[in-house]
Motif scaffolding. Structure first.
Motif, PDB file in Angstrom:
ATOM      1  N   PHE A 155       0.603  -1.017   0.092  1.00  0.00           N
ATOM      2  CA  PHE A 155      -0.026   0.336  -0.182  1.00  0.00           C
ATOM      3  C   PHE A 155       0.451   1.274  -0.022  1.00  0.00           C
ATOM      4  O   PHE A 155       0.771   1.952  -0.715  1.00  0.00           O
ATOM      5  N   THR A 156       1.711   0.920   0.668  1.00  0.00           N
ATOM      6  CA  THR A 156       2.802   2.483   0.791  1.00  0.00           C
ATOM      7  C   THR A 156       3.583   2.378  -0.479  1.00  0.00           C
ATOM      8  O   THR A 156       3.091   3.479  -0.728  1.00  0.00           O
ATOM      9  N   ALA A 157       4.050   1.704  -1.146  1.00  0.00           N
ATOM     10  CA  ALA A 157       4.426   2.240  -2.495  1.00  0.00           C
ATOM     11  C   ALA A 157       3.541   2.801  -3.224  1.00  0.00           C
ATOM     12  O   ALA A 157       3.544   3.923  -4.196  1.00  0.00           O
ATOM     13  N   TYR A 158       2.510   2.003  -2.994  1.00  0.00           N
ATOM     14  CA  TYR A 158       1.091   1.849  -4.563  1.00  0.00           C
ATOM     15  C   TYR A 158       0.337   3.891  -4.056  1.00  0.00           C
ATOM     16  O   TYR A 158       0.419   4.229  -4.560  1.00  0.00           O
ATOM     17  N   HIS A 159       0.385   3.410  -2.681  1.00  0.00           N
ATOM     18  CA  HIS A 159       0.018   5.300  -1.973  1.00  0.00           C
ATOM     19  C   HIS A 159       0.946   6.918  -2.654  1.00  0.00           C
ATOM     20  O   HIS A 159       0.485   7.670  -2.738  1.00  0.00           O
ATOM     21  N   ASN A 160       2.481   5.789  -2.775  1.00  0.00           N
ATOM     22  CA  ASN A 160       3.294   7.063  -3.219  1.00  0.00           C
ATOM     23  C   ASN A 160       2.587   7.568  -4.617  1.00  0.00           C
ATOM     24  O   ASN A 160       3.099   8.657  -4.780  1.00  0.00           O
ATOM     25  N   GLN A 161       2.889   6.429  -5.333  1.00  0.00           N
ATOM     26  CA  GLN A 161       2.331   6.529  -6.643  1.00  0.00           C
ATOM     27  C   GLN A 161       1.487   6.843  -7.508  1.00  0.00           C
ATOM     28  O   GLN A 161       1.625   7.205  -7.812  1.00  0.00           O
ATOM     29  N   HIS A 162       0.322   6.766  -6.356  1.00  0.00           N
ATOM     30  CA  HIS A 162      -0.758   7.232  -6.534  1.00  0.00           C
ATOM     31  C   HIS A 162      -0.381   8.847  -6.045  1.00  0.00           C
ATOM     32  O   HIS A 162      -1.889   9.565  -7.170  1.00  0.00           O
ATOM     33  N   HIS A 163      -0.516   9.197  -5.317  1.00  0.00           N
ATOM     34  CA  HIS A 163      -0.275  10.842  -5.628  1.00  0.00           C
ATOM     35  C   HIS A 163       0.660  11.607  -6.869  1.00  0.00           C
ATOM     36  O   HIS A 163       0.366  12.320  -7.033  1.00  0.00           O
TER      37      HIS A 163
END
Length: 186
Positions: A155-163
């Protein structure tokens, strides 16, 4: 994904976000167009989101048992990302502790340093965990419920990419910042 792959995608997600925000002028870093979070606020939000992950990973594992044992196997990166997209589509928003205040240009260096520190701490924390332990312990997520440590890292990796994608899309589709500012003022 194994630990090394997780570390690679985390490193990339933090680095990509920083590389993009480094290209923004101070003005573009702090301006929040159309009532959305500015790049500075998004950076602050990502720091606020990474801190509890680092805290949880640094706790004695016996304390993590308070959250119970996972009832199923860890989901894949894509499954976690899809769950998050679904929550957002159905109106999910950041919980109060993760909502950033307005940022000022003077805070940029401090925020960048804090973001880097969260990344480094996270990468070091992963080294203290076995592959098995990543799936053996879980923690609560404010939008997605209980997640294994492996899932939280995804989630942390995806969350950074999402933003990052949000900022990149804003840059591509909007008129120049000076034009937007002009519209807002006049």
């Amino acid at each position: 994904m194994n630990k090394e792959t997780i570390k690679t995608i985390l490193e990339k997600s933090f680095t990509d976000f920083t590389s993009f925000t480094d290209t923004l002028s101070d003005h573009r870093f702090i301006v929040s167009p159309e009532g959305k979070w500015s790049a500075g606020q998004q950076l602050d939000h990502l720091i606020r989101s990474a801190k509890p992950v680092n805290t949880a990973m640094g706790l004695p594992k016996i304390l993590l048992r308070f959250f119970g044992k996972p009832v199923s196997r860890s989901r894949s990166y894509e499954q976690v990302a899809e769950s998050y997209r679904q929550v957002l589509q159905h109106g999910g928003v950041a919980a109060r502790p993760y909502i950033p205040p307005v940022t000022e240009a003077e805070q940029r260096g401090i925020l960048q340093l804090q973001f880097h520190q969260q990344k480094e701490r996270l990468l070091q924390q992963i080294e203290q965990w076995t592959e098995e332990d990543l799936d053996k312990y879980q923690v609560p997520h404010p939008l997605l419920g209980r997640m294994t440590i492996r899932e939280v890292l995804y989630f942390t990796a995806y969350h950074n990419q999402h933003h990052l994608q949000t900022l990149e899309q804003r840059e591509q589709r909007n008129p120049s910042w000076s034009e937007q500012l002009e519209r807002a003022l006049f």
